[in-house]
Structures are given as structure tokens and as C-alpha cells.
Design a protein around this motif. Structure first.
Motif, PDB file in Angstrom:
ATOM      1  N   HIS A  37      88.736  -3.649  26.638  1.00 60.80           N
ATOM      2  CA  HIS A  37      88.616  -2.775  25.468  1.00 60.80           C
ATOM      3  C   HIS A  37      87.766  -3.410  24.370  1.00 60.80           C
ATOM      4  N   ARG A  38      87.212  -4.583  24.632  1.00 61.86           N
ATOM      5  CA  ARG A  38      86.395  -5.308  23.660  1.00 61.86           C
ATOM      6  C   ARG A  38      87.114  -5.403  22.315  1.00 61.86           C
ATOM      7  N   PRO A  39      88.232  -6.093  22.286  1.00 67.23           N
ATOM      8  CA  PRO A  39      89.017  -6.179  21.051  1.00 67.23           C
ATOM      9  C   PRO A  39      88.281  -6.944  19.958  1.00 67.23           C
ATOM     10  N   VAL A  40      88.642  -6.656  18.730  1.00 69.99           N
ATOM     11  CA  VAL A  40      88.135  -7.400  17.583  1.00 69.99           C
ATOM     12  C   VAL A  40      89.264  -8.315  17.110  1.00 69.99           C
ATOM     13  N   VAL A  41      89.004  -9.626  17.136  1.00 70.35           N
ATOM     14  CA  VAL A  41      90.018 -10.613  16.781  1.00 70.35           C
ATOM     15  C   VAL A  41      89.668 -11.221  15.428  1.00 70.35           C
ATOM     16  N   PHE A  42      90.643 -11.249  14.520  1.00 71.19           N
ATOM     17  CA  PHE A  42      90.439 -11.841  13.199  1.00 71.19           C
ATOM     18  C   PHE A  42      91.195 -13.163  13.120  1.00 71.19           C
ATOM     19  N   GLU A  43      90.473 -14.233  12.828  1.00 72.23           N
ATOM     20  CA  GLU A  43      91.079 -15.550  12.675  1.00 72.23           C
ATOM     21  C   GLU A  43      90.716 -16.085  11.290  1.00 72.23           C
ATOM     22  N   ALA A  44      91.750 -16.419  10.510  1.00 71.26           N
ATOM     23  CA  ALA A  44      91.530 -16.818   9.120  1.00 71.26           C
ATOM     24  C   ALA A  44      90.828 -18.164   8.992  1.00 71.26           C
ATOM     25  N   THR A  45      90.922 -19.007  10.014  1.00 70.22           N
ATOM     26  CA  THR A  45      90.327 -20.346   9.942  1.00 70.22           C
ATOM     27  C   THR A  45      89.040 -20.393  10.771  1.00 70.22           C
ATOM     28  N   ASP A  46      88.534 -21.614  10.942  1.00 66.86           N
ATOM     29  CA  ASP A  46      87.283 -21.768  11.677  1.00 66.86           C
ATOM     30  C   ASP A  46      87.487 -22.176  13.123  1.00 66.86           C
ATOM     31  N   SER A  47      88.706 -22.037  13.641  1.00 69.40           N
ATOM     32  CA  SER A  47      88.988 -22.513  14.996  1.00 69.40           C
ATOM     33  C   SER A  47      90.113 -21.713  15.625  1.00 69.40           C
ATOM     34  N   ILE A  48      90.103 -21.653  16.948  1.00 69.24           N
ATOM     35  CA  ILE A  48      91.259 -21.117  17.659  1.00 69.24           C
ATOM     36  C   ILE A  48      92.324 -22.220  17.737  1.00 69.24           C
ATOM     37  N   GLY A  49      93.525 -21.846  18.181  1.00 70.27           N
ATOM     38  CA  GLY A  49      94.554 -22.857  18.407  1.00 70.27           C
ATOM     39  C   GLY A  49      95.766 -22.756  17.515  1.00 70.27           C
ATOM     40  N   GLY A  50      95.661 -22.028  16.394  1.00 75.13           N
ATOM     41  CA  GLY A  50      96.829 -21.834  15.538  1.00 75.13           C
ATOM     42  C   GLY A  50      97.429 -23.136  15.053  1.00 75.13           C
ATOM     43  N   VAL A  51      98.752 -23.269  15.178  1.00 74.70           N
ATOM     44  CA  VAL A  51      99.442 -24.453  14.660  1.00 74.70           C
ATOM     45  C   VAL A  51      99.027 -25.722  15.386  1.00 74.70           C
ATOM     46  N   TRP A  52      98.556 -25.602  16.636  1.00 74.10           N
ATOM     47  CA  TRP A  52      98.088 -26.794  17.343  1.00 74.10           C
ATOM     48  C   TRP A  52      96.889 -27.404  16.632  1.00 74.10           C
ATOM     49  N   LYS A  53      96.125 -26.590  15.953  1.00 71.65           N
ATOM     50  CA  LYS A  53      94.958 -27.070  15.226  1.00 71.65           C
ATOM     51  C   LYS A  53      95.300 -27.463  13.801  1.00 71.65           C
ATOM     52  N   HIS A  54      96.135 -26.673  13.134  1.00 71.73           N
ATOM     53  CA  HIS A  54      96.272 -26.807  11.688  1.00 71.73           C
ATOM     54  C   HIS A  54      97.603 -27.385  11.226  1.00 71.73           C
ATOM     55  N   CYS A  55      98.551 -27.564  12.117  1.00 73.08           N
ATOM     56  CA  CYS A  55      99.855 -28.127  11.708  1.00 73.08           C
ATOM     57  C   CYS A  55     100.293 -29.227  12.663  1.00 73.08           C
ATOM     58  N   SER A  56      99.369 -30.048  13.099  1.00 75.29           N
ATOM     59  CA  SER A  56      99.708 -31.136  14.008  1.00 75.29           C
ATOM     60  C   SER A  56      99.423 -32.469  13.343  1.00 75.29           C
ATOM     61  N   PHE A  57     100.145 -33.499  13.801  1.00 74.09           N
ATOM     62  CA  PHE A  57      99.962 -34.848  13.309  1.00 74.09           C
ATOM     63  C   PHE A  57      99.442 -35.720  14.448  1.00 74.09           C
ATOM     64  N   SER A  58      99.105 -36.964  14.161  1.00 74.51           N
ATOM     65  CA  SER A  58      98.526 -37.830  15.190  1.00 74.51           C
ATOM     66  C   SER A  58      99.468 -38.029  16.370  1.00 74.51           C
ATOM     67  N   SER A  59     100.783 -37.940  16.122  1.00 74.38           N
ATOM     68  CA  SER A  59     101.750 -38.170  17.195  1.00 74.38           C
ATOM     69  C   SER A  59     102.212 -36.889  17.879  1.00 74.38           C
ATOM     70  N   THR A  60     101.709 -35.731  17.460  1.00 73.18           N
ATOM     71  CA  THR A  60     102.175 -34.461  18.011  1.00 73.18           C
ATOM     72  C   THR A  60     101.759 -34.310  19.472  1.00 73.18           C
ATOM     73  N   LYS A  61     102.744 -34.040  20.302  1.00 73.41           N
ATOM     74  CA  LYS A  61     102.492 -33.826  21.721  1.00 73.41           C
ATOM     75  C   LYS A  61     103.229 -32.584  22.197  1.00 73.41           C
ATOM     76  N   LEU A  62     102.826 -32.117  23.359  1.00 76.71           N
ATOM     77  CA  LEU A  62     103.506 -31.006  24.008  1.00 76.71           C
ATOM     78  C   LEU A  62     104.922 -31.428  24.357  1.00 76.71           C
ATOM     79  N   GLN A  63     105.852 -30.500  24.295  1.00 75.31           N
ATOM     80  CA  GLN A  63     107.253 -30.797  24.580  1.00 75.31           C
ATOM     81  C   GLN A  63     107.596 -30.731  26.058  1.00 75.31           C
ATOM     82  N   THR A  64     106.676 -30.211  26.851  1.00 75.13           N
ATOM     83  CA  THR A  64     106.914 -30.069  28.284  1.00 75.13           C
ATOM     84  C   THR A  64     105.727 -30.642  29.053  1.00 75.13           C
ATOM     85  N   PRO A  65     105.924 -31.029  30.312  1.00 73.41           N
ATOM     86  CA  PRO A  65     104.779 -31.486  31.111  1.00 73.41           C
ATOM     87  C   PRO A  65     103.730 -30.398  31.216  1.00 73.41           C
ATOM     88  N   ARG A  66     102.500 -30.807  31.381  1.00 73.25           N
ATOM     89  CA  ARG A  66     101.393 -29.847  31.373  1.00 73.25           C
ATOM     90  C   ARG A  66     101.530 -28.752  32.429  1.00 73.25           C
TER      91      ARG A  66
END
Length: 445
Positions: A37-66
Motif C-alpha cells: 500500500h506504499r505507506p507513509v511513515v513519520f519518524e520524529a528523529t533522524d533514525s529508525i530503531g526507537g528506544v534502541w537508538k534514543h534511550c540506550s546506554f553503553s551497557s544496554t543489551k538485549l534481554q534474550t538470545p538473538r
């Protein structure tokens, strides 16, 4: 947001069928499933990833195996590596997924949604919404239903877009901080040091963070994932509820590397707070009259996802977001029975948010294409009420909207509704004893 007046900057765009707000995990998954449907996506920042991009620290890791955190049709490189990927690896994986399926072309970056309004069949703005009949209306009506005001970071002008269906993928984290309420004259205004929320701290660059913390006594309020990541950056306070309840309310957290070694060195200390605390000029005071000296206090107290959603919707829909029990009644975790032509993905949590987000997006794409019919509005409300009762029996934190204890059943029901087999394994032994992964929910021919 929805109350702002943007008429002076009104620029009418050609209407599109599908609009998506947010380019985090849920937004990218929705764009991929709805790409025809060729959606139009609005992202307020300059990157995809949400909290993984904007609310992570140097020690932040995934909680489950990949291998337990991947899309059904895009496995991780080195999929069988049992390690927990860092947030940088997660972002690389998401970019790889978005690039592989060519969905980045749909994303408008630095585009913040500042207003939404509902329009009637004649295209006129209205707050008077007719009662939804027994059947939920089709998501594609052939004419715009929602108009979205979008502000560009570059030009600071507001432009309007119109859509037949709007998918809200803003999640429940990262924007509106949940801050404690203190007695009079005991709030942060009397504290002589610095108070930050984790959301604010995550925005600091390495140099600024070092300058803020160097040689300082730092108190971290909280004991969930953000607090843990911060206190080696990391620590975890004592709990007053069992492991099973943490699991049921999606509040588990895995200790990062170096946690125990840093604790043994005395660099991480613990204070089991009672139910109430407040500030004094030199730090934090607890209701047992003990005090903790601090130069910097970081509030790892979470985010207000409900307020975040309510801020983006106009009335009367904003008032419908939270019901009398304090939860958001979403059918299949996606459709609000009383809000027409709108879907929500990424708000209700599970054991693997990526896996359930993808499956809900597959369900949503088939609903958009009218490949199956929803039950009546009353039936959908009954279903969400039953799920709420299950959550209430499972955990006192039921208002967190977490379905971890019945996520497999939730997935089974989604499969049955879109015409898939709910049993996804090759034989009954695996079905009974082998855990489900995203690979079990690959597309059926």
C-alpha cells in the motif's frame, strides 16, 4: 499534541491509504507488512530503531538470545550465537532488515506528528463520532478518515496528510517520563544537586556524562532494566514480589557484565527503599527517616505510555484509550473496538516484543486487505475484558498491559483468525516441549 491549531500552515497533500507513526521496531514491521500500500511513515528523529537508538546506554543489551529476537523472514547473522547482542548490534540488525525489504523509502525522518483529527465522509473535521455499529467498519473505506499534521525539523512548517487507516507505532517508552509525586516542600526543588530522568541521561554524550558524574555521589531510583543498565552503569535493588510476577508483568532484567565485580569493589551499593521517599537538600530521604547523600539523582522510574498515547489523539478518542480499569482495551493487542480505522502496534508487551509485533502486523495487513472479518464490537470488548481478568489474576501490575503469561495462546488465536494452523511445529512432541520462536510464524502458502 492534538489540540494545537495548525490551520495557518495547512498544506493539503494527496491522500494515501496507510499512514504509520513511528519507525521503531513496530513501525518498521508494519511498513514491511503493509508495503504493497506504499505507506507513509513519520519518524520524529533522524533514525529508525526507537528506544534502541534514543534511550540506550553503553551497557544496554538485549534481554534474550538473538535467536529468540528476530523476524521470521530475516535471521540474525550468526543466528546460533547464544550471546546477548548489544544495542548497537540490535540497531544494525534493524537497519539490515529495513534495507533488505526496502522499507526505508517509506520513512519521512525528522517528521514529528503534532496533531491528528478525525474527518467525516465529506472530509470535514469533526469531534462528533457516530456510534460504531455492531460490526467494526473496514479499515479501507475508499476515502480519508484521519488527517495528520506533521512538523519538519528542517523547515518548522506544518503540513497535513490524509489517510484511510492510521497505524500508531509510538510505543510506550522514551518520550513522557513518569516522575514521582512528592509531599509539599520535599520535591526536587529543595535538592541542591542535579536530578535527571533516564530519558535525559541517555541523551548526554560520553563527555557530558563523564563531566556530570565524575567524583560525584550518584543515587539511582529504580531497579528495572534502565536502573540496572545505569549502575555499572548498573544495579538492582531488592524485590518485594516474586520472579513469577516480574515475568508476568514484563519487568525482568538481566544483569549486565561486570555487575558483580563492580559490586564487590563497593562501587555499587544498595538501599532497599520503603514505599515512600522524597528529597532533602543533600540527597534522598526515606520514610524510616534514614537519609542517602547524593550529588546526582537519576530517576529510573519509567515512562507514561498511556499519557503518551492520549497526547496524540483528539477527543473523544483520547478519553477511550484507558478504560475504567486503567488499561488499554486492544483486541488482538492491535485494534481498539471503539476507535475506527486505527491500529496500535507495540503498546502491549510480551516475552519477545519483536516477535509479537511482527505477528500482529501480519494480522493487521490481512485485515486491511479484507482477508477476514472481525467479530462484532461487543464481542471484541468481551474478549479484551477476559484478557484483562487473566492479567489481574496473574500480577498486580496488570496495568502494564503485558501478556507474557498467555502470549502463546494470544498467538494461537491470531493464527486461527487469519486462517493459519495454531499448531506450528512439525510434530506433537515438538509442539508440547519445544518453545516457539519467530521462525514458527513464517508465512503460510
Amino acid at each position: 499534541m492534538a489540540t494545537h491549531d495548525h490551520q495557518q500552515n495547512h498544506v493539503r497533500y494527496s491522500s494515501s491509504k496507510v499512514g504509520i507513526i513511528g519507525a521503531g521496531i513496530s513501525g518498521i514491521a508494519a511498513a514491511k507488512q503493509l508495503r504493497c500500500h506504499r505507506p507513509v511513515v513519520f519518524e520524529a528523529t533522524d533514525s529508525i530503531g526507537g528506544v534502541w537508538k534514543h534511550c540506550s546506554f553503553s551497557s544496554t543489551k538485549l534481554q534474550t538470545p538473538r535467536c529468540d529476537y528476530q523476524f521470521s523472514d530475516y535471521p540474525w547473522p550468526e543466528r546460533d550465537n547464544a550471546s546477548f547482542p548489544s544495542y548497537v548490534e540490535v540497531l544494525e540488525y534493524l537497519h539490515g532488515y529495513a534495507t533488505h525489504f526496502d522499507v526505508l523509502k517509506f520513512v519521512n525522518f525528522n517528521s514529528k506528528v503534532v496533531g491528528i483529527r478525525y474527518v467525516d465522509d465529506g472530509g470535514h473535521q469533526t469531534t462528533e463520532v457516530a456510534a460504531i455499529p455492531g460490526e467494526y467498519p473496514p479499515l479501507l473505506k475508499g476515502h480519508p478518515v484521519w488527517e495528520v499534521a506533521v512538523e519538519s525539523n528542517q523547515h518548522k512548517t506544518v503540513q497535513w496528510y490524509a489517510f484511510e487507516v492510521l497505524v500508531v507505532c509510538i510505543g510506550k517508552y522514551g518520550d513522557i517520563a513518569r516522575k514521582p509525586v512528592f509531599p509539599a516542600n520535599r520535591g526536587e526543588e529543595i535538592f541542591k544537586g542535579k536530578v535527571l530522568h533516564t530519558m535525559d541521561y541517555s541523551k548526554l554524550d560520553k563527555e557530558a556524562a563523564s563531566e556530570l558524574l565524575e567524583g560525584k555521589k550518584v543515587a539511582i531510583v529504580g531497579y528495572k532494566k534502565s536502573a540496572i543498565d545505569l549502575a555499572v552503569e548498573c544495579s538492582q535493588a531488592n524485590q518485594d514480589h516474586p520472579f513469577e510476577e516480574d515475568y508476568a508483568s514484563c519487568q525482568m532484567a538481566i544483569l549486565p557484565e561486570n555487575f558483580f565485580s563492580e559490586a564487590e569493589k563497593g562501587k555499587i551499593l544498595f538501599k532497599r527503599a520503603l514505599s515512600k521517599w522524597w528529597f532533602w537538600n543533600g540527597g534522598i530521604e526515606f520514610e524510616d527517616n534514614t537519609k542517602l547523600e547524593a550529588d546526582v539523582v537519576i530517576l529510573a522510574t519509567g515512562f507514561d505510555g498511556k499519557k503518551k498515547l492520549q497526547s496524540i489523539l483528539p477527543e473523544p478518542f483520547s478519553s477511550l484509550i484507558v478504560d475504567s480499569n486503567g488499561i488499554m482495551p486492544l483486541y488482538r493487542g492491535t485494534i481498539h473496538p471503539l476507535i475506527p480505522n486505527m491500529a496500535f502496534v507495540g503498546y502491549i508487551e510480551s516475552v519477545s516484543n519483536l516477535q509479537t509485533a511482527e505477528l500482529r502486523c501480519k494480522w493487521l495487513a490481512r485485515l486491511v486487505d479484507n482477508q477476514f472479518k472481525l467479530p462484532g464490537v461487543e464481542k471484541m470488548l468481551e474478549q479484551t475484558s477476559k484478557e484483562m481478568q487473566v492479567m489481574k489474576r496473574t500480577t498486580r501490575f496488570f496495568k502494564r498491559n503485558c501478556i507474557s503469561t498467555f502470549s502463546i495462546n494470544h498467538s494461537d488465536e491470531i493464527c486461527e483468525e487469519i486462517g493459519w494452523k495454531s499448531w506450528r511445529k512439525n510434530n506433537w512432541f515438538l509442539e508440547a516441549f519445544s518453545p516457539y520462536t519467530s521462525q514458527d510464524y513464517e508465512e503460510e502458502d
